[in-house]
Design a protein around this motif. Structure first.
Motif: not given
Length: 289
Positions: A254-269
């Protein structure tokens, strides 16, 4: 010849009863398992085959001769047998122990284990996962059993940041949809053990349909990892298949999932940030004093 007795007959009894009637190579597999059952539950069929010096098919056929659908089911039966034997030992006296102390100790131990949560992740796999999520026409998330909350959480997080995603819990519908995804879609699957049959079936269907198959699992050598095009390996805090089945903690995933989504948000600018702000605004409207 295969086991014909009751389904609750432990694997050791099956092996002891059937070994004399099996082929020599299958007897060698059984001898290796009985020599160290605890080690066996950490092996894939391929690893055990290499240990014994036989083919992977021989390991699978041995498990089937014992009455199991395959080697993963034999591993689970061994975990159950070992757990029952452990529980049969004289229990520790917890009647007067501090429950708060036990809770704190458990949280502390988990925190120590978190240090290795990202140890098996690679930059290449993470970048490819993010790219596929960003470019996909369609995202289907697969998660069953105790991984189900992870799947639902990921879908909700992706939808809230503008990356439309879906999840199905009817296994037949899930397989049909997975097969129809196509090459511009992503099928993302969760399984801590990497051996959940419903998850594996859906992921295979997606693979046959040409979708990009991404997996998050706790074991690099699992069946799920073998299917996936991209695998995010998040080791369990104990690094043990047996503990994964008994404790079934999904907190690290779950922790890794949350961080993965945060990285995706940043990636999509700007698009990712705008979608997130829109979701937050809607959440605000839904709140009352």
């Amino acid at each position: 010849m295969s086991w014909q007795q009751t389904s609750d007959t432990p694997p050791s009894a099956r092996m002891a009863s059937l070994a004399p009637s099996l082929q020599p190579n299958q007897r060698r597999v059984i001898e290796a398992i009985m020599a160290d059952r605890a080690a066996t539950v950490e092996y894939t069929a391929q690893v055990l085959a290499e240990q014994v010096g036989v083919g992977r098919t021989t390991v699978i056929r041995t498990a089937q001769s014992l009455g199991y659908d395959g080697f993963p089911q034999l591993r689970v039966a061994l975990v159950q047998e070992l757990a029952l034997e452990q529980n049969a030992s004289p229990p520790a006296d917890h009647a007067t122990s501090s429950k708060l102390g036990e809770l704190r100790a458990g949280v502390t131990n988990f925190g120590v284990g978190l240090a290795g949560a990202t140890s098996a992740l690679t930059e290449e796999a993470l970048r490819e996962c993010i790219r596929l999520f960003d470019e996909a026409d369609r995202v289907l998330v697969i998660a069953h059993g105790l991984s189900s909350p992870l799947g639902l959480d990921l879908v909700q997080r992706l939808n809230s940041m503008g990356r439309s995603a879906e999840i199905q819990y009817d296994t037949v519908s899930e397989q049909i949809i997975a097969h129809q995804l196509g090459p511009k879609s992503v099928c993302f699957g969760y399984s801590g053990s990497g051996a959940n049959k419903a998850t594996l079936d859906a992921m295979r269907a997606a693979k046959l349909g040409g979708a990009n198959v991404v997996a998050m699992t706790s074991f690099a050598g699992s069946a799920l990892a073998e299917i996936a095009d991209v695998t995010l390996v998040v080791p369990p805090t104990s690094d043990s298949f047996q503990d994964e089945l008994i404790r079934t903690s999904r907190a690290t995933l779950m922790l890794i999932t949350e961080q993965l989504v945060d990285i995706l948000i940043a990636y999509r600018g700007a698009n990712g940030r705008e979608a997130l702000l829109t979701s937050l605004s809607m959440l605000g409207d839904a709140l009352q004093e």
